[in-house]
Enzyme design. Structure first.
Site, PDB file in Angstrom:
ATOM      1  N   CYS A 173       0.800  -1.162   0.096  1.00  0.00           N
ATOM      2  CA  CYS A 173      -0.075   0.009   0.038  1.00  0.00           C
ATOM      3  C   CYS A 173       0.869   1.311  -0.073  1.00  0.00           C
ATOM      4  CB  CYS A 173      -0.849  -0.020   1.054  1.00  0.00           C
ATOM      5  SG  CYS A 173      -0.221  -0.480   2.809  1.00  0.00           S
ATOM      6  N   HIS A 222      -1.175   0.921   7.380  1.00  0.00           N
ATOM      7  CA  HIS A 222      -1.744   1.027   5.797  1.00  0.00           C
ATOM      8  C   HIS A 222      -1.687   2.478   5.619  1.00  0.00           C
ATOM      9  CE1 HIS A 222      -4.076   0.333   2.596  1.00  0.00           C
ATOM     10  NE2 HIS A 222      -5.204   1.292   2.787  1.00  0.00           N
TER      11      HIS A 222
END
Length: 565
Positions: A269, A486
């Site tokens: 990510c 994330h």
């Protein structure tokens, strides 16, 4: 052609298509200003091909080892290949009219396609004639459909692979539709000479398109340096499918989401968030920005610029070394026995670019190798940045010698900073901080200057770190959000948001490439709401906590969007 007007429109169309395919956007914009498009302008490539009667040449171009990008190149190549040796009597026969006398030696028109000649591969035109072929001295050109074509080329060794996937009816950045022009995967082998290895490289350079860098195989030293920098050891091979199959896929399914990257699995990510942020930068704030929503073609053009920017930024200031673009190869290079192959690193092919312009042209020429399904795009971009920055320099940027890959194959902050800032610092505060004294002194390395794209962290909400103004107040209103291992992207569309402290409600956009969003998320932020700091027991979206580190006490309205926890 029915008249001079038709000829002019075809000329303009093929010239526009050439400029668009070569990424010469400024020149194209100048042409459109001086010769604006009208209702009679030709906007489809298929219409241009039909007008010039080159449909079969376009189809043959797909079978080339390195297909030409623009139709003008196909036309010129056909005329050059014909040359003065083609049969003729000084007459050029039109496909739709009588012949006309000319004072120059006859060369078959593009309308004749290949009636008087067999199509020649670029390899055959580059090399001198080879000896008569035998069953063991043929060059195999293998497409993705497993069909095989042979050419007379003598003993061979594979050197290049090109795979292009152009979506039917996808419009390019200048409105010309790319229909019926899909190109299959092609592997070409060229003659090998054990006594002239350098000439083999020069042949590869000759096959490069104008302004596009030539390529070479990765060296064992480079492969080992990449492995050590990413994983901490050259004997470790641990790319999961979250990395090895993560391409730069843009959302073509949902309305107004063409600018949004799609992440398939958790892990990469951080790389995707930086690319997403740079992509948005070009669409919203770049030169000639189209804004949002955008077309698929505009998004693809912004992706080319985003990849280019990240690699250019990773080059140390004043460094005269090339800009490295890593591309996927088909065959592994020689590696020492201690190197454990991972299926990607040992096959990398490197384009060494002299400057940003050549890099951008090379990225544009190979963009399908980053966007096609299953492409290891995140690995290729990360490897490009490491080699351009220098593997030893990347390690030196960190607080302690370590690796860019974190636990569970997640991105580290150092990896994100390398791609976003151009150096792999381990912290987000301004400048360096010293801890301890003497031999026990530890330098905590932070950011060097105001960033173009910022970062907000959930760790700051929990008072575990201090995000400095270099990242909290970037040059553009784009922030990478770092929350719960994330990375995602928050962005505004007006620079007023970072030029002064907002005193009234404003809208801001959010995209999480892993969340499979089906609509754009637009939130309204009220910086004057005076919302007190929530208790630790109160369940709120992590994004809200991150946003309030930039706008303390702000009210956040998700409207009809479902809050993301």
């Amino acid at each position: 052609m029915s008249g001079d007007a038709d000829v002019a429109e075809v000329c303009l169309a093929i010239f526009r298509e050439y400029l668009a395919r070569k990424g010469l956007t400024e020149t194209l914009a100048t042409l459109d200003r001086e010769s604006p498009r009208t209702s009679s302008s030709i906007t489809k490539r298929s219409d241009v091909a039909r007008a010039l009667h080159i449909e079969s040449l376009v189809k043959q171009n797909k079978q080339r080892p390195v297909p030409y990008l623009a139709m003008l190149e196909i036309v010129v190549d056909n005329l050059v290949a014909c040359g003065p040796n083609s049969q003729g009597d000084g007459q050029v026969q039109s496909a739709s009219g009588p012949s006309r006398s000319r004072s120059v030696p006859h060369a078959p028109s593009v309308a004749e396609d290949t009636l008087h000649m067999r199509p020649k591969s670029r390899v055959n035109r580059t090399h001198r004639p080879s000896p008569p072929t035998t069953s063991s001295s043929t060059t195999a050109i293998t497409s993705s459909s497993s069909s095989t074509v042979t050419t007379d080329a003598g003993p061979t060794s594979p050197t290049s692979r090109r795979s292009v996937r152009l979506h039917s009816h996808m419009q390019n950045s200048q409105g010309l539709e790319l229909e019926d022009l899909s190109i299959d995967s092609v592997e070409v082998a060229t003659p090998r000479s054990s006594t002239q290895p350098h000439k083999r490289q020069s042949h590869s350079m000759a096959r490069s398109a104008a302004g596009v860098a030539s390529t070479r195989n990765i060296t064992p030293a480079e492969a080992q340096a990449l492995r050590r920098t990413i994983f901490g050891s050259s004997s470790r091979a641990a790319y999961t499918s979250a990395w090895s199959k993560q391409n730069f896929e843009l959302d073509q399914e949902h309305a107004n989401m063409a600018h949004c990257l799609i992440q398939h699995e958790g892990g990469s990510c951080g790389v995707l968030a930086v690319v997403q942020a740079r992509l948005i930068q070009h669409l919203v704030f770049g030169e000639g920005a189209t804004g949002l929503p955008c077309s698929n073609a505009d998004a693809c053009g912004a992706l080319v610029n985003a990849i280019t920017d990240i690699i250019v930024l990773s080059q140390p200031e004043g460094d005269s070394n090339p800009l490295y673009l890593c591309l996927p190869g088909t065959r592994p290079s020689y590696m020492p026995g201690s190197f454990v192959k991972d299926g990607i690193t040992e096959k990398i092919v490197i384009a060494e670019c002299k400057n940003a312009q050549e890099l951008r042209a090379t990225v544009n020429n190979h963009i399908e190798k980053f966007t096609r399904e299953g492409a290891p795009a995140v690995v290729l971009l990360l490897s490009s940045a490491i080699l351009t920055h220098g593997a030893d320099r990347v390690v030196g940027d960190m607080d302690e010698s370590g690796s860019l890959m974190g636990r569970h194959n997640y991105c580290t902050l150092e990896m994100v900073n390398l791609l976003n800032l151009g150096y792999a610092c381990s912290n987000v505060h301004n400048g360096n901080k010293m801890l301890g004294e003497g031999t026990d002194r530890l330098i905590l390395k932070g950011t060097k200057q105001k960033a173009t794209i910022g970062l907000l962290s959930l760790f700051e909400h929990y008072r575990s770190c201090d995000v400095g103004t270099n990242l909290k107040q970037p040059s553009l209103p784009i922030w990478i959000i770092y929350a719960e291992s994330h990375f995602s992207v928050l962005f505004g569309t007006s620079t007023a948001l970072v030029k002064s402290t907002p005193r009234k409600p404003f809208d801001i956009n959010y995209h999480d490439q892993l969340a499979r969003l089906e609509v754009p998320y637009t939130l309204t932020v009220d910086p004057t709401a005076g919302i007190p700091r929530p208790s630790d027991d109160e369940l709120l979206p992590p994004l809200e906590h991150c946003m309030r580190t930039a706008w303390p006490g702000a009210g956040i309205d998700w409207h009809q969007c479902e809050p993301l926890f």
